[in-house]
Motif scaffolding. Structure first.
Motif, short mmCIF file in Angstrom:
data_model
loop_
_atom_site.label_atom_id
_atom_site.label_comp_id
_atom_site.label_asym_id
_atom_site.label_seq_id
_atom_site.Cartn_x
_atom_site.Cartn_y
_atom_site.Cartn_z
N UNK A 1 28.34 64.89 -18.65
CA UNK A 1 29.82 64.08 -18.43
C UNK A 1 28.99 63.12 -17.33
N UNK B 1 46.80 64.30 -10.36
CA UNK B 1 48.36 64.63 -10.85
C UNK B 1 48.94 65.50 -9.83
N UNK C 1 45.48 49.92 -25.64
CA UNK C 1 44.42 49.61 -26.45
C UNK C 1 44.47 50.88 -27.57
N UNK D 1 48.87 55.28 -11.59
CA UNK D 1 47.66 55.96 -12.39
C UNK D 1 48.19 57.19 -13.10
N UNK D 2 48.91 57.93 -12.47
CA UNK D 2 49.14 59.19 -12.95
C UNK D 2 50.56 58.80 -13.94
N UNK E 1 39.26 58.11 -12.01
CA UNK E 1 39.70 59.29 -11.68
C UNK E 1 41.32 59.18 -11.09
N UNK E 2 42.00 60.42 -11.41
CA UNK E 2 43.32 60.41 -10.73
C UNK E 2 43.48 61.88 -10.24
N UNK F 1 36.62 55.03 -9.15
CA UNK F 1 37.97 54.21 -8.77
C UNK F 1 38.69 54.03 -10.17
N UNK F 2 37.95 53.78 -11.27
CA UNK F 2 38.36 53.15 -12.49
C UNK F 2 39.06 54.35 -13.24
N UNK G 1 42.27 57.08 -20.62
CA UNK G 1 41.83 57.37 -21.98
C UNK G 1 42.90 57.73 -22.87
N UNK H 1 44.01 66.00 -20.68
CA UNK H 1 43.68 64.67 -20.21
C UNK H 1 42.79 64.70 -19.06
N UNK H 2 42.95 65.79 -18.15
CA UNK H 2 42.20 65.99 -16.75
C UNK H 2 40.86 66.27 -17.47
N UNK H 3 40.58 67.48 -18.31
CA UNK H 3 39.42 68.02 -18.85
C UNK H 3 38.64 66.77 -19.52
N UNK H 4 39.42 65.74 -20.23
CA UNK H 4 38.76 64.74 -21.05
C UNK H 4 38.26 63.57 -20.04
N UNK H 5 38.87 63.57 -18.90
CA UNK H 5 38.26 62.25 -18.19
C UNK H 5 37.85 62.43 -16.78
N UNK H 6 37.96 63.66 -16.40
CA UNK H 6 37.39 63.80 -14.97
C UNK H 6 36.32 64.36 -14.57
N UNK I 1 35.59 67.60 -25.22
CA UNK I 1 35.33 66.25 -25.38
C UNK I 1 35.35 65.26 -24.02
N UNK I 2 34.65 64.39 -23.59
CA UNK I 2 34.70 63.63 -22.33
C UNK I 2 34.68 62.33 -22.85
N UNK I 3 35.64 61.38 -22.23
CA UNK I 3 35.78 60.04 -22.39
C UNK I 3 35.18 59.39 -21.02
N UNK J 1 41.83 48.43 -11.08
CA UNK J 1 41.78 48.74 -12.17
C UNK J 1 41.77 49.93 -12.57
N UNK J 2 42.48 50.57 -13.48
CA UNK J 2 42.60 51.89 -13.66
C UNK J 2 42.46 51.73 -15.31
N UNK J 3 41.66 52.70 -15.76
CA UNK J 3 41.42 53.01 -17.08
C UNK J 3 41.89 54.37 -17.73
N UNK K 1 48.87 58.30 -17.25
CA UNK K 1 48.33 59.54 -17.90
C UNK K 1 49.55 60.52 -18.38
N UNK K 2 50.83 60.28 -17.92
CA UNK K 2 51.95 60.93 -18.28
C UNK K 2 52.36 60.00 -19.61
#
Lengths: 304, 304
Positions: free
Chosen positions: B259, B304, A205, A259-260, B301-302, B298-299, A222, A296-301, B218-220, A218-220, A263-264
């Motif tokens: 967040x 690494x 997307x 999922x990882x 969190x990952x 689940x959607x 960012x 990416x971790x800071x952004x989404x976790x 930033x958080x997504x 499903x995994x999203x 992210x990579x």
């Protein structure tokens, strides 16, 4: 074990609000293999170029440890070239010219040394070439990732359906997922598409990230919000290269690793757009990549 | 301590590809306070309705433990009403009619019992009403969240600038962020907007989730991919209500809690769209909400 990538190697001429390039190195195969080269050291590229391609460009790919035995150089031929202009939003572009040149008669030859292929990325090409590639591999790879586009859905849907039956992962964008499935909801679209063959579906997307469907999960992932997107060309290919490169590295295919891998792939794509063409993808350091993964971790976790 | 929410209480008439409603309960204040009511038990609503509103509707709100002392019932007046039709993609809609009615002369009266307000949600209304609300609160709230829209940027930008100077969090959509800042890149847009006053900016992206900017981070937050979006009306308001409801519950404002607040807001919004109007928001169980939060984990969190 090796990761075989088949995809275009091209000359791109690009206009963005930031500037205009001469003919520079591009192509899905180029971006994908460069991105994957940061994760896997057994990458073997299948492609075709013309006599005009030049050793410097081939060396640039080779210098990332990528095997180019399978890149045919056609004597007297001209390399596939594309030129495009991005709009101010950087999300849409006009194709100004597409010269297929040697790509028009591309017959994908798989060198004997490539027959140890365990991971295969079928870059965006005619479904017929993708089928031929699969047929010419003596052993079925452990994982086949397919990239395609709306154009092939319009002109070669029968062949595309045959390819879909033979792949594990399909990576397309949201508009293409809607077109392929006839469903607007991406959840419904994924259900329809997963019934066509692939076990996993990645829906790209762009600036909104990517979704992964499979194993009833499903995994999203960012996308990294960027102040400047300098040149989006190759971002999707870098994503695909980073994705399969990670899986080839960890050698185990399950939803957690997928999922990882997303992210990579997203991290590699985020580098790609920072400079014109392949400029940013040729000189990344381990530290660059680790810092980006941390972002990416800071952004989404989060931690409820 | 209480959470005060000011916003419209309305009658909506909605057409979607799934069906058409009569006049049903709606309004930003309604959706936001219903959503917040699952997180905070000291919610006080400020709004205005007409004599036609009816006790059943007021009871529906009251039954969720929401204080409606500040909801003025105007004798002889008609309740604000809106009707709209959603397109097949459910992301765009046409407004068929807007009857301001009692909203046209709305003077937000803050009951004495509301003066313990520590958390304030300024729902989407004229910036002048939002300013008046702030002036009428004797103590500055601990946290003020502002919702607004492109319309007010077009017709009341001077007043909107004054409000922006007095709020902690602004929540708008991506198109509005671009309009307000004059920047296409959301990273650049956030920088411009945070210089206008708010310490935090939430950019709502509908089916693509939401971004939070602040404290140089930033958080997504993802949106939950849904097979069916039944009626998107109120999703943004439910998001805002869930967001501030969570912060009022945990009583500590920092980026980590923000967040989580985004995830709670997204979860409440994902329920809202499952049925027409407020139907889904009135009977959620703790288990429903916990399951939905697990789905968000689940959607996104990952490891690494």
């Amino acid at each position: 074990m090796s990761l075989v990538i088949i995809g275009t190697v091209a000359f791109d001429t690009i206009e963005t609000p930031f500037g205009k390039t001469d003919k520079i190195l591009g192509g899905a195969g180029t971006f994908a293999s460069l991105a994957a080269s940061y994760l896997c050291d057994q990458i073997k590229l299948v492609s075709v170029v013309g006599e005009d391609f030049g050793n410097d460009n081939l060396d640039l790919i080779r210098n990332r440890g990528i095997d180019v035995t399978g890149v045919q150089v056609i004597t007297g031929g001209q390399t596939f070239s594309w030129s495009g202009r991005y709009h101010n939003d950087m999300n849409s572009r006009d194709t100004l010219a597409t010269d297929l040149n040697v790509l028009a008669d591309f017959d994908p030859i798989i060198p004997e040394s490539y027959q140890d292929c365990e991971y295969l990325l079928l870059g965006n090409l005619t479904p017929q070439i993708q089928l031929t590639t699969l047929e010419r591999l003596v052993h079925k790879p452990k994982l086949v990732v397919l990239d395609t586009m709306n154009y092939w859905m319009n002109v070669a849907m029968d062949d595309l359906r045959k390819v879909l039956l033979k792949v594990d992962v399909l990576a397309i964008n949201d508009a293409e997922a809607r077109q392929l499935s006839g469903e607007y909801s991406l959840v419904k679209a994924a259900k329809v598409i997963l019934a066509m063959g692939p076990k996993y579906l990645i829906i790209k997307k762009g600036e909104h990230g990517a979704l992964l469907f499979g194993e009833n999960q499903i995994f999203s992932a960012p996308a990294l919000p960027l102040a400047d997107v300098f040149d989006p060309t190759g971002a999707g290919d870098s994503f695909a290269g980073g994705f399969i490169g990670y899986l080839a590295k960890v050698k185990s295919i399950n939803f957690t690793n997928m999922k990882n891998a997303l992210i990579f792939g997203s991290a590699l794509a985020s580098f790609c757009v920072e400079k014109f063409g392949t400029d940013r993808l040729v000189d990344l350091t381990e530290e660059d990549i680790q810092k980006r993964l941390n972002a990416f971790v800071a952004l989404s976790q989060f931690n409820l």
